[in-house]
Scaffold this active site. Sequence first.
Site, PDB file in Angstrom:
ATOM      1  N   CYS A 248       0.747  14.104  -7.504  1.00 42.69           N
ATOM      2  CA  CYS A 248       0.016  15.257  -7.732  1.00 42.69           C
ATOM      3  C   CYS A 248      -0.204  15.805  -9.070  1.00 42.69           C
ATOM      4  CB  CYS A 248       0.088  16.245  -6.772  1.00 42.69           C
ATOM      5  SG  CYS A 248       0.204  15.782  -4.862  1.00 42.69           S
TER       6      CYS A 248
ATOM      7  N   ARG B 155      -1.099   9.311 -13.086  1.00 41.86           N
ATOM      8  CA  ARG B 155       0.128   9.945 -12.291  1.00 41.86           C
ATOM      9  C   ARG B 155      -0.169   9.143 -10.766  1.00 41.86           C
ATOM     10  NH1 ARG B 155       2.789  14.628 -14.281  1.00 41.86           N
ATOM     11  NH2 ARG B 155       3.126  15.345 -12.005  1.00 41.86           N
TER      12      ARG B 155
ATOM     13  N   TRP C 281      -2.028  13.280  -4.301  1.00 44.37           N
ATOM     14  CA  TRP C 281      -1.424  12.004  -3.641  1.00 44.37           C
ATOM     15  C   TRP C 281      -0.795  12.474  -2.534  1.00 44.37           C
ATOM     16  CZ3 TRP C 281       3.548  10.222  -2.382  1.00 44.37           C
ATOM     17  CH2 TRP C 281       3.574   8.554  -2.241  1.00 44.37           C
TER      18      TRP C 281
ATOM     19  N   ASN D  60       1.581  21.324  -5.727  1.00 45.47           N
ATOM     20  CA  ASN D  60       2.209  20.031  -5.731  1.00 45.47           C
ATOM     21  C   ASN D  60       3.562  20.338  -5.268  1.00 45.47           C
ATOM     22  OD1 ASN D  60       0.235  19.348  -7.553  1.00 45.47           O
ATOM     23  ND2 ASN D  60       1.340  19.228  -9.286  1.00 45.47           N
ATOM     24  N   GLY D  61       3.985  19.326  -4.607  1.00 47.09           N
ATOM     25  CA  GLY D  61       5.284  19.464  -3.896  1.00 47.09           C
ATOM     26  C   GLY D  61       5.360  19.289  -2.489  1.00 47.09           C
TER      27      GLY D  61
ATOM     28  N   GLU E 250      13.033  -6.958 -11.495  1.00 45.85           N
ATOM     29  CA  GLU E 250      12.131  -6.260 -12.212  1.00 45.85           C
ATOM     30  C   GLU E 250      10.558  -6.935 -12.211  1.00 45.85           C
ATOM     31  OE1 GLU E 250      11.210  -3.396 -13.000  1.00 45.85           O
ATOM     32  OE2 GLU E 250       9.740  -3.728 -14.493  1.00 45.85           O
TER      33      GLU E 250
ATOM     34  N   LYS F 222       7.089  -5.736 -10.469  1.00 44.08           N
ATOM     35  CA  LYS F 222       6.016  -5.509 -11.433  1.00 44.08           C
ATOM     36  C   LYS F 222       4.830  -6.357 -10.701  1.00 44.08           C
ATOM     37  CE  LYS F 222       6.699  -3.267 -13.599  1.00 44.08           C
ATOM     38  NZ  LYS F 222       7.426  -2.458 -14.126  1.00 44.08           N
TER      39      LYS F 222
ATOM     40  N   GLU G  37       3.738  -4.719  -7.303  1.00 43.17           N
ATOM     41  CA  GLU G  37       3.125  -3.317  -7.312  1.00 43.17           C
ATOM     42  C   GLU G  37       1.705  -3.492  -7.875  1.00 43.17           C
ATOM     43  OE1 GLU G  37       4.663  -0.200 -10.055  1.00 43.17           O
ATOM     44  OE2 GLU G  37       5.456  -1.641 -11.295  1.00 43.17           O
TER      45      GLU G  37
ATOM     46  N   HIS H 237      20.979 -18.852   1.520  1.00 38.56           N
ATOM     47  CA  HIS H 237      21.638 -18.261   2.900  1.00 38.56           C
ATOM     48  C   HIS H 237      20.776 -17.774   3.487  1.00 38.56           C
ATOM     49  CE1 HIS H 237      25.660 -18.920   1.185  1.00 38.56           C
ATOM     50  NE2 HIS H 237      25.369 -18.482  -0.003  1.00 38.56           N
TER      51      HIS H 237
ATOM     52  N   LYS I  39       2.370   7.361 -10.661  1.00 35.82           N
ATOM     53  CA  LYS I  39       3.250   7.437 -12.153  1.00 35.82           C
ATOM     54  C   LYS I  39       4.571   8.294 -12.036  1.00 35.82           C
ATOM     55  CE  LYS I  39       4.196   5.984 -16.298  1.00 35.82           C
ATOM     56  NZ  LYS I  39       4.891   4.424 -16.285  1.00 35.82           N
TER      57      LYS I  39
END
Length: 600
Positions: A2, A27, A73, A99-100, A477, A481, A484, A500, A595
């Site tokens: 947010c 974001r 968000w 926000n929050g 990583e 990438k 996402e 395994h 973000k």
Amino acid sequence: MCGIVGYIGHEDTKEILLRGLEKLEYRGYDSAGIAVLNDNGVHVYKEKGRIEALRAIVDENVEATVGIGHTRWATHGAPSRTNAHPHQSTTGRFTLVHNGVIENYEELKQEHLANVSFNSDTDTEIIVHLIETFVNEGQSVETAFSSTLKVLKGSYAIALVDKKNKETVYVGKNKSPLLVGMGNGFNVVASDAMAMLQVTDRFVELMDEEMVIVTRDALTIKTLDGEKVEREPYTAEIDASDIEKGTYPHYMLKEIDEQPLVMRNIITEYQEENGKLKLDQDIRNAMQEADRIYVIAAGTSYHAGLVGKQLIETIAKIPVEVHVASEFLYNMPLLSENPLFVFISQSGETADSRGVLVNVKKLGYKALTITNVKGSTLSREADYTLLLHAGPEIAVASTKAYTAQIAVLAILAVDTARTKGIELDFDPIQELSIAANAIQVMIDEKDEIETIARDYLSVARNAFFIGRAVDNYVGLEAALKLKEISYIQAEGFAGGELKHGTIALIEEGTPVIALATQEHVNGSIRSNLQEVASRGANTCVISMEGLNNPNDQIVIPAVHPYLAPLVSVVPTQLLAYYAALHRGCDVDKPRNLAKSVTVE
Ligand code: M6R
């Protein structure tokens, strides 16, 4: 996650708010809204989806000089127009963005708002109703605002406007980031300086449990008990052009391309004129005193921390544990006698990491934050900070921050080793500049990498990255990438671990990409590749000059093995980028992601 904007001045407010929200798009959000006040009342516009959609419904003739805006968000309640902010009190007098996460919203609802009917499924809506309730009980608006903030448990950044007073925006914060900005005859509110660089670069930081009365000509900061707080503004050192895409189609591609420059910036920032490394003595002392380092981070920063562990243990000979921030609080290991906590965070705002920081500070431990954002919460609240000097990273998929984090960790490791008197045959400045050139070589091979992405990934259902030793960490990583932004189910695996269990997933044509940049495991990773190839996998190798086989698809230039991750990750970033592009995904704004993850 947010974002909040607010403006009070003399200009066309709706345009300033909309432009501010556009700057916060990076974001991550799923709905957006603005409210502007004029003599005819409050005008609220909200829409699900992109700012473009919101812009389309805002009345272009509405004139106002005060207003607030929000990108949401979703946490409580689905992404929808109804759940989008701003939210209004029952009479429509108060309008608010938040926000929050309010943890005690159910209790507050039962205790104070039993007779109020709610329009949305959000936790936010209780805040605006509480303020109106307290005003109805006889409190002034300012007192009702602070009384409300006092009873909230959780995280918040809030901006509130009152239909009866076009001269004030009320602002408050706890745990969620929020700034107020100063102008000539106007003032602004933003959860991120970037949103308001269009009108000012002078900002004032807010601390937790502070509120601000914002008028056109003044900012009055107060504690929730009404005590005034004096704080000097600072100038945000962000070049507005740094946050433009320029001729690039996506921020992600621009940021991948910026990596050689970022390496050179880091060399400049961390080198004295005499060639020695430049680091605060306090950081040196903290590293010397630590008997164990606990790295706390999330996502890509966590993966950089894994590479950092390898660097610090090998070079500086200090044991390092790397922990996912969201787990650490609830699953804390037995700590050593003199731990040093190192927080790695591009944004410096990640709530999971901040939760750990608050806790370890309470326990009396020292903390160092490695971040890209000067003045961010994690930087302010830790004892020491090392900056990444990567410039603003806008794309949700982190690229240049990852390589910058590894470069700074390498410098920290070498500086610590030198202070301890450990003899080294590794000069980080020289090796980083070789790595910067090697990164450029990979960037120049974009077209070839695009072809590989098309061949291997354009219709793949899943994909695997395998590696051994530090290459395993790069594989983690690479997989993050790819998944996402392209939504291909991708996993990173230690080469030896596949057999395994996971090897059961390999079928005809499954893409398996191996990283092979470390001499001591070159033979074994290639054997692992044979194991999957013989079960039908479509294999691809990213190796390093000197260790490569003639048929390897991507060969990075030779660099010091400690710094190979800086270079080998680049083709994986480009593979993810082109795979997402070929699959028609929104590269810079992947679904469901934000973000800056400012909720726990
Ligand atoms: O700002 P931070 O480095 O603390 O963010 C941590 C993660 O949310 C972040 O790295 C995330 O995993 C990225 N989207 C990955 O590209």
